[in-house]
Design a protein around this motif. Structure first.
Motif, short mmCIF file in Angstrom:
data_model
loop_
_atom_site.label_atom_id
_atom_site.label_comp_id
_atom_site.label_asym_id
_atom_site.label_seq_id
_atom_site.Cartn_x
_atom_site.Cartn_y
_atom_site.Cartn_z
N ALA B 439 -1.67 -7.93 3.62
CA ALA B 439 -1.46 -7.37 2.05
C ALA B 439 -0.43 -7.81 1.38
N VAL B 445 0.03 -5.00 -3.69
CA VAL B 445 -0.85 -3.83 -3.46
C VAL B 445 -1.04 -3.05 -4.79
N SER B 449 -4.22 -2.55 -6.73
CA SER B 449 -4.63 -1.33 -7.15
C SER B 449 -4.79 -0.95 -8.47
N GLN B 595 -2.12 -0.99 2.40
CA GLN B 595 -3.36 -1.46 2.00
C GLN B 595 -4.29 -0.67 1.45
#
Lengths: 267, 610
Positions: B439, B445, B449, B595
């Protein structure tokens, strides 16, 4: 076994916390509609029932829900024996009888439904019935009372300001510890010491609302716990059944509530 | 050989001297899930976090076996201050585990009660008496604790007179906390009393904001979480200004020299973190000084301040926003300057190839997330017959007052979902910490996202905006505009999201206030404010700890009052301590693995808007 139903002979017990009874009576005399705000189980419905009995008025209660249509309130035609019969709805009945029409949790009702209340809440005090072509003039005894719980406030579920502005409003909250203890004792027949412990416990649990609990513990739930205790159930178990389990579904929170209950009633 | 035998002997003696009951130990983590709730219900301040305490030297007489073994000098005692309530990491005082657990709850009830004034003995006695009278259920548990603890205490008959007087007073206070006691003349410290709060809890008054960085905010999270929750006794000292001279390197060769502040400037080549932390555990008091030299992590941070030419592109002169001062309980107007910015180096870019399969799946899911359909009664045409109205119409026709063109059908027209969603991402330096080889860093992350979430939202057709924030003191709250509500989601927005970089601190309140303002301008029935964060609010100037938390809480309350729906997603595992205070019980989600953030975010959106 449940005791057989008995008609109420006297006014249902209500312990006043302030001058709400006088306020209500004054509003009735002045023919003003009343809005009562307050959390679940703090005694709104009981208060209205008490006042109706005290003023000697018939009380018609409607629990509002999101499918409640204007016809449900006003009335409809029914067919029977080859002919039609007009059947009054609860609101019309209350207007004709000159009693109190109490709409519980009015925010749950559809917006178009609450509009039928408007002509009743201003100085005209009329109820037009479209289907029969009647226009009912409310007699002096008629009073409209609505209630809702602001704690539930949902973006979609709130009373329209234009509706809210047609009522005189009263805010209810949980009673003070002394009053609540009186209520618990009166309703359940529990001894003073245990009732006091229950009320202290309620105070501890109410500190959690908004943080760990969505809603505060209501006086109603306290009365349930008190009734179970008065029937001989172990206090810790009664509180678990009537307070901890109804308040939360999360195992950690329930465990914490039990630990809190044990500070008053050891396991 | 001598070493080995010595080691055995040491272990043997330590075991013989140890008074605890290891088999019956109850650890803090076992009660931690319910401890904050219990503490709040007992009247404790809801803003306080739960921390574990470390041992302090009690200075009381020890048994000869303990003296030989060199143990029993320290005791872990509970207390609370303005930031947290502190409980021992484990309790193994009694042979009965249930009793050890009861002690945790007793200590919490004691720490939550308002502290009466007076000396330690009388204050604790009064607090105990107040707890017992308010909570009769605790009385039985308290009696069990006292009965089990009294035999563990030294016999007053075998103590010198002054200590014996203290011991008798303590015994009396334990047995009958309602009875007042005379103040006693000072004597050697009494045998520690684990049933009461700390006699001299470490204070916070020395904590200067400039160095009081939250270790979780600035450093990588390599050390075990439990360590970081511990609290050390600290004093702040003035750094020795003298030159170092010949003494360039100080080596912490023995623990004894650690204990006192030595006027030697320690350079940055320290021991391993583990050694330093282990030594810190053993110390009574840590001495902290402001130092020109800093450890690697901090040094890197300081250099992270970009030159003006290399900074992000500011939009406009900045906005003045208020901030909540919790000590004065009021909103201070124009306290923060918020600077909207566009990320520098943002060039239009396509979605990274590695995200394409997931993005495709999300788009399909969100397209299927059909806008709400609501049943409409009384329509003049539609797929279903409105039975209710047909009956009413028949009845009315019988009675002769029927309408000529009644609507007798039910229809399911596609409802217009009136929803606006603003996503505010924490871009502070702490997001640079590493979460795993696959990750990468938290910021990676968050970037993924945002990209995936934007893909999903644009598929669902809801109006949305994406923003990020970081801060350097109140004068510069940096507000990155990644996608404005009016903008389309296209390659240039994707480029901006790809260009975000972590930096600085987390002044959350100002960023939330600005987001609320933007969101309030959106014409929608429901307005969702999603905050993605990786830790507590903090900044350099007093914004750490309680101040930041209270300001953020106020900003959330204001947003809620305005009818917005604030919701927080965090990857901070300690979030349970403070997030209920900020967002309420149902207002947040802790994502256990960073993650998982993209999938949790999209699933959550579907839930919240359904």
């Amino acid at each position: 076994m449940n005791a057989p139903l008995r008609p109420e002979l006297s006014a249902p017990f209500y312990q006043a916390q302030g001058d709400e009874c006088q306020l209500f009576e004054a509003a009735w005399q002045q023919q003003l509609p009343v809005l009562i705000k307050g959390p679940t189980g703090c005694g709104k419905t009981r208060f209205v029932a008490h006042m109706a009995a005290r003023l000697g008025l018939p009380l018609i209660t409607v629990s509002c829900h999101d499918d409640l249509s204007a016809a449900d309130l006003v009335g409809r035609h029914l067919i029977g024996d080859g002919q039609t019969v007009w059947c009054d709805g609860p609101l019309t009945r209350a207007v004709r009888q000159g009693g109190i029409c109490y709409l519980d949790e009015v925010v749950e009702a559809r917006k178009d439904t609450t509009v039928v209340l408007h002509p009743l809440t201003d100085d005209r005090r009329i109820l037009p019935i479209e289907r029969t072509g009647e226009v009912l003039l409310a007699p002096p005894g008629f009073m409209l009372v609505v209630s809702y719980n602001p704690g539930y406030q949902h973006v979609l579920k709130t009373l329209k300001p234009s509706t809210r502005q047609r009522f005189v409003a009263m805010s209810f909250d949980f009673p003070s510890a002394e009053v609540e203890q009186q209520v618990v004792m009166q309703e359940s027949g529990l001894a003073a010491a245990q009732a006091q412990q229950l009320v202290t416990l309620a105070g501890q649990l109410r500190r959690l609302s908004g943080y760990d609990l969505d809603e505060s513990v209501s006086t109603r739930l306290l009365v349930y716990a008190a009734k179970l205790m008065a029937s001989g159930m172990r206090p810790a178990l009664a509180c678990r059944t009537a307070l901890a389990e109804p308040l939360s579904d999360e195992p950690d929170t329930v465990a914490a509530l039990l630990a809190i209950i044990h500070t008053q009633f050891p396991a | 050989m001598e070493d080995i035998v010595g080691g055995w002997w040491d272990k043997l003696v330590q075991r013989a001297a140890y008074r605890g009951h290891r088999a019956a130990a109850v650890r803090l983590e076992q009660v931690a899930p319910i401890a904050p709730v219990f503490f709040r219900a007992m009247g404790g301040d809801p803003a306080l976090a739960l921390r574990s305490t470390v041992g302090t030297e009690h200075g009381a007489r020890r048994r000869w076996l303990e003296r030989i073994a060199g143990t029993g000098e320290r005791v872990e005692l509970a207390w609370s201050d303005q930031q947290a309530f502190y409980l021992p990491e484990k309790i193994e005082l009694f042979a009965d585990a249930a009793l050890n657990r009861e002690l945790y709850f007793w200590l919490m009830a004691l720490a939550a009660s308002t502290r009466p004034a007076g000396d330690w003995l009388n204050a604790n006695r009064q607090a105990a008496a107040a707890c017992l009278s308010a909570m009769p259920g605790l009385a039985a548990s308290y009696q069990r604790l006292v009965a089990a603890h009294l035999p563990q205490r030294p016999d007053p008959a075998r103590l010198p007179p002054a200590e014996a007087a203290w011991e008798r007073a303590i015994r009396q206070a334990l047995l009958q906390p309602q009875q007042a006691l005379d103040t006693l003349p000072p004597a050697r410290a009494p045998y520690p009393l684990p049933l009461w709060l700390h006699p001299a809890p470490p204070t916070l008054e020395h904590t200067a904001p400039s160095t009081a960085q939250d270790p979780q905010q600035s450093g990588p999270r390599s050390k075990p979480q439990q360590r970081q929750r511990r609290r050390y006794r600290a004093q702040r000292v003035v750094q020795d200004e003298r030159k170092n001279g010949m003494l360039m390197i100080f080596r912490a060769e023995s623990l004894f020299t650690w204990d006192e502040y030595v006027k030697v400037n320690r350079h940055t080549d320290e021991d391993d973190d583990d050694n330093a932390a282990a030594a810190a555990e053993d110390m009574n008091r840590l001495s902290l000084a402001q130092d020109a030299h800093t450890k690697g992590g901090k040094l890197k941070f300081d250099l992270d301040l970009p030159a003006a030419a290399w900074d992000d592109t500011p939009l406009g002169p900045g906005l003045l926003l208020p901030e909540w001062n919790w000590k004065q309980q009021r909103l201070v107007d124009d306290h923060c300057r918020l600077q909207p910015m566009l990320p520098r180096d943002a060039v239009p870019a396509a979605l990274p190839a590695r995200l394409l399969p997931l993005a495709r799946r999300l788009r399909r899911q969100f397209q299927a997330l059909a806008p709400e359909r609501t049943r409409k009664s009384g329509q003049e045409c539609g797929p279903d017959i409105d039975i209710d109205r047909v009956i009413r119409f028949m009845a009315e026709r019988h009675s002769g007052v029927a309408q000529s063109e009644p609507g007798l059908y039910q229809a399911w027209p596609p409802g217009e979902r009136s929803l606006a969603c603003l996503t505010l991402a924490d871009l502070s330096l702490s997001t640079e910490s590493w979460v795993g080889d696959e990750a990468g860093r938290v910021i990676d992350v968050i970037r993924d996202s945002l990209l995936l979430f934007a893909e999903a939202l644009s598929a669902a057709g809801d109006s949305f905006g994406l923003y990020g924030f970081s801060s350097i003191r109140r004068q510069e709250v940096r507000f990155q505009v990644l996608k404005d509500f009016a903008e389309r989601y296209d390659d240039s927005t994707r480029g901006r999201i790809l260009a975000i970089r972590p930096g600085y601190y987390t002044r959350m309140g100002a960023a939330i206030r600005q987001s609320s303002r933007i969101l309030l301008q959106q014409p929608a029935a429901r307005r969702l404010l999603l905050i993605i964060s990786d830790g507590k609010p903090n900044d350099l100037d007093h914004y750490e700890g309680r101040h930041g938390i209270e300001d953020t809480r106020q900003a959330i309350l204001e947003a809620r009052r305005d009818g917005l729906l604030p919701f927080c997603l965090t990857v901070d595992r300690e979030a349970g301590d403070y997030l209920p205070h900020l967002f309420g019980h149902r207002g947040y989600v802790v994502v256990q693995q960073a993650q998982m953030l993209p999938s949790v975010l999209t699933r959550l959106y579907a839930q919240l808007t359904a």
